[in-house]
Design a protein around this motif. Sequence first.
Motif, PDB file in Angstrom:
ATOM      1  N   GLU A 449      -3.647 -22.159 -40.644  1.00  0.00           N
ATOM      2  CA  GLU A 449      -3.097 -20.814 -40.772  1.00  0.00           C
ATOM      3  C   GLU A 449      -1.599 -20.803 -41.070  1.00  0.00           C
ATOM      4  O   GLU A 449      -1.032 -19.749 -41.352  1.00  0.00           O
ATOM      5  CB  GLU A 449      -3.363 -20.019 -39.484  1.00  0.00           C
ATOM      6  N   GLU A 450      -0.951 -21.971 -40.957  1.00  0.00           N
ATOM      7  CA  GLU A 450       0.475 -22.158 -41.241  1.00  0.00           C
ATOM      8  C   GLU A 450       1.391 -21.568 -40.168  1.00  0.00           C
ATOM      9  O   GLU A 450       2.417 -22.116 -39.859  1.00  0.00           O
ATOM     10  CB  GLU A 450       0.856 -21.603 -42.623  1.00  0.00           C
ATOM     11  N   ARG A 451       1.030 -20.434 -39.613  1.00  0.00           N
ATOM     12  CA  ARG A 451       1.827 -19.882 -38.508  1.00  0.00           C
ATOM     13  C   ARG A 451       0.906 -19.098 -37.586  1.00  0.00           C
ATOM     14  O   ARG A 451      -0.135 -18.598 -38.002  1.00  0.00           O
ATOM     15  CB  ARG A 451       2.952 -18.976 -39.020  1.00  0.00           C
ATOM     16  N   GLN A 452       1.326 -19.006 -36.321  1.00  0.00           N
ATOM     17  CA  GLN A 452       0.548 -18.251 -35.345  1.00  0.00           C
ATOM     18  C   GLN A 452       0.720 -16.760 -35.606  1.00  0.00           C
ATOM     19  O   GLN A 452       1.835 -16.271 -35.745  1.00  0.00           O
ATOM     20  CB  GLN A 452       0.986 -18.595 -33.920  1.00  0.00           C
ATOM     21  N   THR A 453      -0.392 -16.050 -35.691  1.00  0.00           N
ATOM     22  CA  THR A 453      -0.361 -14.618 -35.990  1.00  0.00           C
ATOM     23  C   THR A 453      -0.840 -13.843 -34.773  1.00  0.00           C
ATOM     24  O   THR A 453      -1.997 -13.963 -34.373  1.00  0.00           O
ATOM     25  CB  THR A 453      -1.261 -14.288 -37.197  1.00  0.00           C
ATOM     26  N   MET A 454       0.030 -13.070 -34.187  1.00  0.00           N
ATOM     27  CA  MET A 454      -0.326 -12.262 -33.027  1.00  0.00           C
ATOM     28  C   MET A 454      -1.007 -10.973 -33.476  1.00  0.00           C
ATOM     29  O   MET A 454      -0.666 -10.402 -34.511  1.00  0.00           O
ATOM     30  CB  MET A 454       0.923 -11.924 -32.205  1.00  0.00           C
ATOM     31  N   GLY A 455      -1.962 -10.533 -32.691  1.00  0.00           N
ATOM     32  CA  GLY A 455      -2.569  -9.228 -32.903  1.00  0.00           C
ATOM     33  C   GLY A 455      -3.602  -9.177 -34.005  1.00  0.00           C
ATOM     34  O   GLY A 455      -3.964  -8.083 -34.444  1.00  0.00           O
ATOM     35  N   GLN A 456      -4.121 -10.318 -34.439  1.00  0.00           N
ATOM     36  CA  GLN A 456      -5.115 -10.316 -35.506  1.00  0.00           C
ATOM     37  C   GLN A 456      -6.397 -10.971 -34.995  1.00  0.00           C
ATOM     38  O   GLN A 456      -6.400 -12.133 -34.589  1.00  0.00           O
ATOM     39  CB  GLN A 456      -4.575 -11.055 -36.730  1.00  0.00           C
ATOM     40  N   ARG A 457      -7.488 -10.224 -35.033  1.00  0.00           N
ATOM     41  CA  ARG A 457      -8.742 -10.692 -34.454  1.00  0.00           C
ATOM     42  C   ARG A 457      -9.275 -11.929 -35.171  1.00  0.00           C
ATOM     43  O   ARG A 457      -9.717 -12.882 -34.523  1.00  0.00           O
ATOM     44  CB  ARG A 457      -9.796  -9.580 -34.501  1.00  0.00           C
ATOM     45  N   SER A 458      -9.251 -11.943 -36.499  1.00  0.00           N
ATOM     46  CA  SER A 458      -9.808 -13.083 -37.240  1.00  0.00           C
ATOM     47  C   SER A 458      -9.043 -14.369 -36.911  1.00  0.00           C
ATOM     48  O   SER A 458      -9.633 -15.449 -36.836  1.00  0.00           O
ATOM     49  CB  SER A 458      -9.780 -12.811 -38.744  1.00  0.00           C
ATOM     50  N   HIS A 459      -7.736 -14.247 -36.726  1.00  0.00           N
ATOM     51  CA  HIS A 459      -6.934 -15.409 -36.348  1.00  0.00           C
ATOM     52  C   HIS A 459      -7.381 -15.934 -34.990  1.00  0.00           C
ATOM     53  O   HIS A 459      -7.547 -17.150 -34.791  1.00  0.00           O
ATOM     54  CB  HIS A 459      -5.456 -15.010 -36.309  1.00  0.00           C
ATOM     55  N   ASN A 460      -7.586 -15.035 -34.025  1.00  0.00           N
ATOM     56  CA  ASN A 460      -8.024 -15.439 -32.694  1.00  0.00           C
ATOM     57  C   ASN A 460      -9.427 -16.026 -32.713  1.00  0.00           C
ATOM     58  O   ASN A 460      -9.738 -16.948 -31.947  1.00  0.00           O
ATOM     59  CB  ASN A 460      -7.962 -14.251 -31.732  1.00  0.00           C
ATOM     60  N   GLN A 461     -10.300 -15.503 -33.566  1.00  0.00           N
ATOM     61  CA  GLN A 461     -11.649 -16.046 -33.652  1.00  0.00           C
ATOM     62  C   GLN A 461     -11.630 -17.486 -34.159  1.00  0.00           C
ATOM     63  O   GLN A 461     -12.343 -18.347 -33.638  1.00  0.00           O
ATOM     64  CB  GLN A 461     -12.512 -15.169 -34.563  1.00  0.00           C
ATOM     65  N   LYS A 462     -10.821 -17.761 -35.174  1.00  0.00           N
ATOM     66  CA  LYS A 462     -10.711 -19.129 -35.671  1.00  0.00           C
ATOM     67  C   LYS A 462     -10.113 -20.039 -34.603  1.00  0.00           C
ATOM     68  O   LYS A 462     -10.561 -21.181 -34.425  1.00  0.00           O
ATOM     69  CB  LYS A 462      -9.856 -19.163 -36.936  1.00  0.00           C
TER      70      LYS A 462
END
Length: 564
Positions: A449-462
């Motif tokens: 993902e290159e950087r941590q993204t707060m507040g995004q569901r798809s990011h948390n699922q991965k």
Amino acid sequence: MGLSRLDRTETMEKKSDDRPARRRDGKEERMGRAGVVLIVCLCTLPFLVFLFRAPAVWHNAAKLTATAGGLVNVSRPSVAGGGADELFGGLLAPGSDRRACLSRYQSPRYYKHSPYAPSPHLLQKLRDYEARHKKCGPGTPPYAKSVDHLSSGSSSTEDDECNYVVWIPYNGLGNRMLSLLSTFLYALLTGRVLLVHSTDDFTDLFCEPFPGGTWALPPDFPVADMSRLGARSNESYGNLLDGKKISNDPAKATARSVPPYVYLHLAHDLRRSDRLFYCNDDQLVLAKVNWLLLQNDFYFVPALYDMAEFEGELRRLFPAMESASHLLGRYLFHPSNSVWGMITRYYHSYLAQADERIGVQIRMFSWASIPVDDMYDQIMACSRRERILPYVDGDEANTTSTAADGSNKSKAILIASLQGEYYERIKSTYYEHAAEGGGRVGVFQPSHEERQTMGQRSHNQKALAEIYLLSFSDVLLTTGISTFGYMSSSLAGLRPTMLMIAKDHKVPETPCVRAVSMEPCFHMTPDVKCRGKAVNKEELSRHVKECEDVPKGMKWIKGIKLVD
């Protein structure tokens, strides 16, 4: 968001160049060419199928029931009981609808280690909690009564049947999971019902963990906009104490003298008066409050052992103190069907065929960054020192052959990192050099993902999918002080090797350390003077140690962890 990358490399065996002589007869030559084409097509077909299906492995969650229901070639069963015990030795209560949460019943087939069985006392405590949650959770008369009191602004009464702690999500997924686990244990110890203020980026991550009830806080909860709560909120315990609106003298506190709710700000920026939460007398006062709203981004379980009110109960729950996060994590967290589909599809596509799975989690913190070249060298130095990754032919640092240790086995190396550079370099290592002993080595990275993204569901699922893929490893190499790595190790039941983080942006002299226990580090010591009954500090000091992965002299992190 970066696109998921599903890539693979294996050591390549040299093929001999012995080809049959071509026939001069035209017909036979044409038939020979056709045969060669046919053979090439047949040989290439599996690779093409693999190649074109790979990008879809993270997706198509709707097909989960069909794909995850028929498990094949699942690796070695869990150690506990000699087989895949789907209830973890009674840790989980039987459920009625298996399809509602596939991971709850299927995850035991994937874990490689179950070093601790739950104590009888923990099993009884969990069954008691489940009955309390079913009786007091949302939609029940006791819940409605307590919410009415809260709406009216009145204090709780002595005849209130149920007390609650509401967990408010904060920070990244690893922090959230460790914080939620700690809050659940606090609910067990204090007889409260745990409810989760579920933000959009926290939905569709986990199944409901408690049979017959929900842990989701209803949207009509009378305390509006909980995201505004913070260290300076008037409702925080520290500010209530400073403003003389609550007393931390247990003799003066009654159910009618305390506010209808108290906000507990236990995150990294807590004030000194907020730290009194970790004092025994203050816990006696907070026990009078009907509603506690808690926000935290730490694994604060080690601090609970420092309270006389909880110490004895904790020792009965966890005779092996190292088992707390391991057992509670496996009890509480079950990926939702959509996330479980991502996990199982990836596992069976890339990892299941290997004889050994090696998980490598790499996290580069902005405040402790070093160049990629240096970080890669640190990873490889640690690997050679602790014998983690397979040696390659021609490695001058390899003075001991590993062939006798079974290096001819096939191995899958799973890389979990926000960056793709480390995957590319490790992949190239095994592409360009054969593994010593001739074993096949595959290198995989589900996403970058290159950087941590707060507040995004798809990011948390991965992220959740990768935490679980790491937890299915036979061996783990994680990054020190990373909550992502802590959570993977706890679920795996493994003591990982941890990469030391840089101090002052300098490469650490010691590349890594072996964890003395699988317990996560509590990245803050309460550092507060308490009144009231104290625990036996000498006895406690044998089981609460400084964290081995926190660099010496790093003043703003003073970590402690549980050991046996």
